[in-house]
Write a protein that holds these residues in place. Sequence first.
Motif, mmCIF file in Angstrom:
data_model
loop_
_atom_site.group_PDB
_atom_site.id
_atom_site.type_symbol
_atom_site.label_atom_id
_atom_site.label_comp_id
_atom_site.label_asym_id
_atom_site.label_seq_id
_atom_site.Cartn_x
_atom_site.Cartn_y
_atom_site.Cartn_z
ATOM 1 N N VAL A 35 0.918 -1.227 -0.070
ATOM 2 C CA VAL A 35 0.044 -0.156 -0.064
ATOM 3 C C VAL A 35 0.841 1.204 0.102
ATOM 4 O O VAL A 35 1.978 1.505 0.854
ATOM 5 C CB VAL A 35 -0.940 -0.007 1.271
ATOM 6 N N LEU A 36 0.581 2.221 -0.894
ATOM 7 C CA LEU A 36 1.207 3.323 -1.059
ATOM 8 C C LEU A 36 0.151 4.586 -0.787
ATOM 9 O O LEU A 36 -0.774 4.615 -1.526
ATOM 10 C CB LEU A 36 1.965 3.785 -2.322
ATOM 11 N N CYS A 37 0.137 5.134 0.334
ATOM 12 C CA CYS A 37 -0.767 6.239 0.571
ATOM 13 C C CYS A 37 -0.236 7.542 0.460
ATOM 14 O O CYS A 37 0.778 7.839 1.207
ATOM 15 C CB CYS A 37 -1.386 6.011 2.186
ATOM 16 N N LEU A 38 -0.665 8.322 -0.264
ATOM 17 C CA LEU A 38 0.039 9.557 -0.743
ATOM 18 C C LEU A 38 -0.288 10.817 0.312
ATOM 19 O O LEU A 38 0.222 11.902 -0.069
ATOM 20 C CB LEU A 38 -0.207 9.824 -2.056
ATOM 21 N N ALA A 88 3.575 11.013 -9.648
ATOM 22 C CA ALA A 88 4.262 9.978 -10.700
ATOM 23 C C ALA A 88 5.575 9.947 -10.109
ATOM 24 O O ALA A 88 6.265 8.745 -10.154
ATOM 25 C CB ALA A 88 4.230 10.819 -11.992
ATOM 26 N N LYS A 89 6.338 10.757 -9.423
ATOM 27 C CA LYS A 89 7.577 10.582 -8.722
ATOM 28 C C LYS A 89 7.361 9.748 -7.788
ATOM 29 O O LYS A 89 8.353 8.696 -7.729
ATOM 30 C CB LYS A 89 8.081 11.845 -8.328
ATOM 31 N N VAL A 95 7.319 1.425 -7.405
ATOM 32 C CA VAL A 95 7.342 0.603 -8.279
ATOM 33 C C VAL A 95 8.692 -0.194 -8.369
ATOM 34 O O VAL A 95 8.798 -1.416 -8.463
ATOM 35 C CB VAL A 95 6.628 0.982 -9.676
ATOM 36 N N ALA A 96 9.688 0.862 -8.520
ATOM 37 C CA ALA A 96 10.833 0.367 -8.827
ATOM 38 C C ALA A 96 11.392 -0.431 -7.451
ATOM 39 O O ALA A 96 12.015 -1.658 -7.523
ATOM 40 C CB ALA A 96 12.034 1.331 -9.093
ATOM 41 N N LEU A 124 -1.952 7.576 -13.363
ATOM 42 C CA LEU A 124 -2.075 6.489 -13.725
ATOM 43 C C LEU A 124 -2.173 6.475 -15.348
ATOM 44 O O LEU A 124 -1.314 5.630 -16.144
ATOM 45 C CB LEU A 124 -2.856 5.410 -12.954
ATOM 46 N N VAL A 125 -3.103 7.224 -15.830
ATOM 47 C CA VAL A 125 -3.352 7.131 -17.098
ATOM 48 C C VAL A 125 -2.245 7.806 -17.914
ATOM 49 O O VAL A 125 -1.553 7.178 -19.033
ATOM 50 C CB VAL A 125 -4.616 7.991 -17.447
#
Length: 154
Positions: A35-38, A88-89, A95-96, A124-125
């Motif tokens: 989970v990545l919560c921004l 996005a950053k 993801v990496a 994401l688009v």
Amino acid sequence: SGHNVLILTAHPDDETMFFGPTIISEVMANRKVYVLCLSKGDYYGIGGRRVRELEECCRVLNVTAVEVVDDNRLKDTPSEWWDQSVIAKYVDQFVAKHSIDRIISFDDYGISGHSNHRALYQTLVTLRADPKFAHISMYCLDSVSILRKSYYPS
């Protein structure tokens, strides 16, 4: 099987309110769920408590790892559209770091029209068009109308 799944959320509690059954299903399929919560979800000034609750929920749901972003450019407020380059950053780095190959997040309506949720989808688009993300499957929740949500047949 073998997928590393990212549940991308905007606020603590999104993971259980909107993605709980998905997380359970992915874990039961022996996938590693992240989970990545921004945001800390500090709209009401209780972000610290909300982060602790998120971490506990993720532990109970057998989430492999959870990360909460604390960045002033990503404030918990429905009146602000988050900067997609900032989102996005963070997504790219996550993801990496975790070899993510599946991302699940909000759709364009963001369940309730919440601008923070909607900004995740739009990001994401954009990322989908980046060759670096070509191997990643992306899925989004299907927002339903309030009429359908509140309809209880007798």
